[in-house]
Scaffold this active site. Structure first.
Site, PDB file in Angstrom:
ATOM      1  N   ARG A 184     -59.338  24.628 -49.097  1.00 56.95           N
ATOM      2  CA  ARG A 184     -59.724  24.309 -47.751  1.00 56.95           C
ATOM      3  C   ARG A 184     -60.593  25.055 -47.197  1.00 56.95           C
ATOM      4  O   ARG A 184     -61.271  24.540 -46.133  1.00 56.95           O
ATOM      5  CB  ARG A 184     -58.099  24.162 -46.874  1.00 56.95           C
ATOM      6  N   ARG A 188     -68.819  31.391 -47.860  1.00 54.48           N
ATOM      7  CA  ARG A 188     -70.332  31.427 -47.450  1.00 54.48           C
ATOM      8  C   ARG A 188     -70.952  32.690 -47.558  1.00 54.48           C
ATOM      9  O   ARG A 188     -70.315  33.768 -47.173  1.00 54.48           O
ATOM     10  CB  ARG A 188     -70.427  30.835 -46.118  1.00 54.48           C
ATOM     11  N   ARG A 262     -42.534  23.482 -44.772  1.00 54.91           N
ATOM     12  CA  ARG A 262     -42.657  24.892 -43.758  1.00 54.91           C
ATOM     13  C   ARG A 262     -42.704  24.501 -42.309  1.00 54.91           C
ATOM     14  O   ARG A 262     -43.283  23.399 -42.111  1.00 54.91           O
ATOM     15  CB  ARG A 262     -43.773  25.625 -43.858  1.00 54.91           C
ATOM     16  N   ARG A 293     -50.797  33.453 -36.161  1.00 61.48           N
ATOM     17  CA  ARG A 293     -52.142  33.901 -35.276  1.00 61.48           C
ATOM     18  C   ARG A 293     -51.740  33.454 -33.969  1.00 61.48           C
ATOM     19  O   ARG A 293     -50.589  32.984 -33.576  1.00 61.48           O
ATOM     20  CB  ARG A 293     -53.113  32.468 -35.809  1.00 61.48           C
ATOM     21  N   GLU A 316     -47.968  31.956 -33.285  1.00 62.38           N
ATOM     22  CA  GLU A 316     -47.431  31.098 -34.157  1.00 62.38           C
ATOM     23  C   GLU A 316     -46.569  31.882 -35.459  1.00 62.38           C
ATOM     24  O   GLU A 316     -47.067  32.550 -35.864  1.00 62.38           O
ATOM     25  CB  GLU A 316     -48.500  30.219 -34.894  1.00 62.38           C
ATOM     26  N   TYR A 364     -50.693  17.144 -47.219  1.00 60.73           N
ATOM     27  CA  TYR A 364     -51.387  18.004 -45.929  1.00 60.73           C
ATOM     28  C   TYR A 364     -52.481  17.293 -45.516  1.00 60.73           C
ATOM     29  O   TYR A 364     -53.587  17.002 -46.279  1.00 60.73           O
ATOM     30  CB  TYR A 364     -51.724  19.348 -46.047  1.00 60.73           C
ATOM     31  N   ASP A 366     -55.658  15.969 -42.603  1.00 64.31           N
ATOM     32  CA  ASP A 366     -56.071  16.047 -41.310  1.00 64.31           C
ATOM     33  C   ASP A 366     -56.082  14.836 -40.751  1.00 64.31           C
ATOM     34  O   ASP A 366     -55.896  13.809 -41.148  1.00 64.31           O
ATOM     35  CB  ASP A 366     -57.370  16.834 -41.563  1.00 64.31           C
TER      36      ASP A 366
END
Ligand code: FAD
Ligand code: UDP
Length: 395
Positions: A184, A188, A262, A293, A316, A364, A366
């Site tokens: 995911r 770069r 989860r 996070r 979180e 999962y 989006d």
């Protein structure tokens, strides 16, 4: 038997279970495109599923109740569709991660590589440098999260930025998790530090909650909140088409077992400052920091005027979902996958039920993927039932 406040359901043709994106899009299409009535049953006290947001009364800041949601897509059809319900600001998501007291850019890019190794490499030099790091482990066919990550970025970067974070996130041996979790994230070799590569991205100008209110605004749509489908199922007409977006194992009464999920806990705090961390999401890469996070919601809407004396943050924490707790991320171990296949077989026997969304497909997904899937399900599986025309010749 609960005698729910559903009234007379005679002649009802469509019942949608769940008002997240899948349920809301399908309901909107049935009402506004087909011109048919639809009943939406929602277990929670609000619409919008996990993409729901609300305004914090003390600070005026829009808070995403189930964690940060950033809208992004490369699908123009989905982008045009969602823009019918809200304009979007020009927010571009960037994430930082803290490791041993230093802040690095995430996902891994040239700045992360150079800062971590204390180098000043050009793109081609960084490629060559990481190639050598990767070669040390020589993993020919990476088959799990750990192997995949090491084969993409080498072991040192994996151990700094992926291992600890992923162990907190999943509490499962990383060698037992699928590589798809880590792919995911891009890697770069330039200074592009955007989290997503998609051409369309932004935050809804009027808030996520407004999108759902507008999608479900038709007087042909009746939403009943605070009601569990399984408590009222027997009251629905036998020929009513059910669009089910809840957990798939629950639908079949867990006959093949409980799928692994989860869940997340959010520790919410209003901090007495205008800006707590200077960005919307700060990851914490080390295992020793208990949270994964911190979200700070004011940064999603620089165009809005917010309180200067308070900011809302969420810390979180991730853990295994116990029975009845909110499922957030499918774990997808091999055992889960086999179990899901058995449920998928069962789905075929349900000719009057359409299964969709992240909970029913145990994926999962989006928001944009769920919207795309819902638009397709409407055209392919729902509309033709009434019009009699196969979906590929409709439009
Ligand atoms: P949901 O939103 O889960 O909706 C399902 C609904 O069905 C719920 O409201 C539930 O209460 C209801 N329901 C279930 N069972 C029953 C029942 N028996 N009776 C009645 N109602 C029932 N996506 C992005 O694009 N960008 C992001 O930044 C992003 N961030 C995320 C962060 C987190 C922490 C998580 C967990 C997800 C994130 N997502 C993001 C994914 C996004 O949340 C999902 O794509 C979206 O919520 C899926 O919509 P859905 O309709 O499939 O499911
Ligand atoms: N991940 C990581 N370190 C990070 C961010 C992500 O190891 O700083 C891993 C982690 O396993 C996570 C996966 O990459 O589950 C996908 O990250 P993403 O940000 O897409 O997860 P989400 O925002 O959906 O929780």
């Amino acid at each position: 038997m609960v005698s729910a406040p559903l009234g007379n359901l005679k002649g009802l043709k469509f019942c949608v279970v769940g008002s997240g994106y899948f349920g809301a899009v399908v309901s909107e299409r049935i009402a506004n495109d087909l011109g048919e009535s639809v009943l939406v049953l929602e277990k929670r006290e609000h619409i919008g599923g996990n993409s729901f947001s609300e305004i914090d009364s003390a600070t005026g800041i829009e808070v995403h109740k189930y964690g940060s949601h950033i809208f992004h897509t490369n699908n123009k059809e989905v982008w045009d569709y969602i823009n019918r319900f809200s304009g979007f600001n020009s927010y571009r998501h960037r994430v930082w991660t803290t490791f041993k007291g230093k802040v690095y850019s995430m996902p891994i890019n040239l700045a992360t590589i150079n800062n971590y190794y204390g180098l000043n490499l050009k793109p081609s030099e960084a490629r060559e440098f990481l190639r050598k790091e990767i070669e040390r482990d020589a993993i020919p066919n990476p088959a799990n999260l750990e192997q995949k990550a090491v084969s993409l970025i080498g072991r040192p970067l994996y151990e700094a930025f992926i291992k600890g974070y992923s162990e907190k996130q999943w509490e499962t041996e990383l060698s037992k998790l699928p590589p798809s979790i880590i792919t995911r994230l891009p890697v770069r070799f330039d200074f592009n530090d955007r989290y997503f590569d998609d051409p369309y991205e932004g935050m809804p100008l009027d808030g996520y909650f407004k999108i759902f209110e507008r999608m479900l605004a038709s007087d042909k749509i009746r939403v009943v909140k605070g009601i569990d489908f399984f408590q009222v199922r027997s009251q629905l007409p036998a020929d009513c088409l059910i669009i089910y977006t809840g957990p798939i194992d629950r639908f079949f009464d867990y006959k093949h077992g409980h799928l692994g999920w989860r869940t997340l806990d959010f520790e919410r705090e209003t901090v007495p400052v205008a800006d707590y961390q200077g960005t919307s999401v700060m990851n914490y890469a080390e295992r020793a920091v208990p949270y994964t996070r911190i979200h700070e919601f004011r940064h999603y809407h620089p165009e809005r005027k917010h309180s200067e004396t308070g900011s809302v943050i969420f810390r979180e924490f991730s853990r295994f979902a116990k029975r009845g707790e909110e499922p957030y991320y499918p774990i997808n171990t091999d055992q889960d996958k086999q179990m899901f296949e058995r449920y998928r077989e069962e789905m075929k026997s349900q000719s009057n039920v359409i299964f969709g969304g992240r909970l029913a497909t145990y994926k999962y997904l989006d928001m944009h993927q769920v919207i795309g899937a819902a638009l397709l399900a409407y055209e392919r599986d729902i509309r033709p039932r009434l019009t009699g025309k196969p979906w590929n010749v409709v439009r």
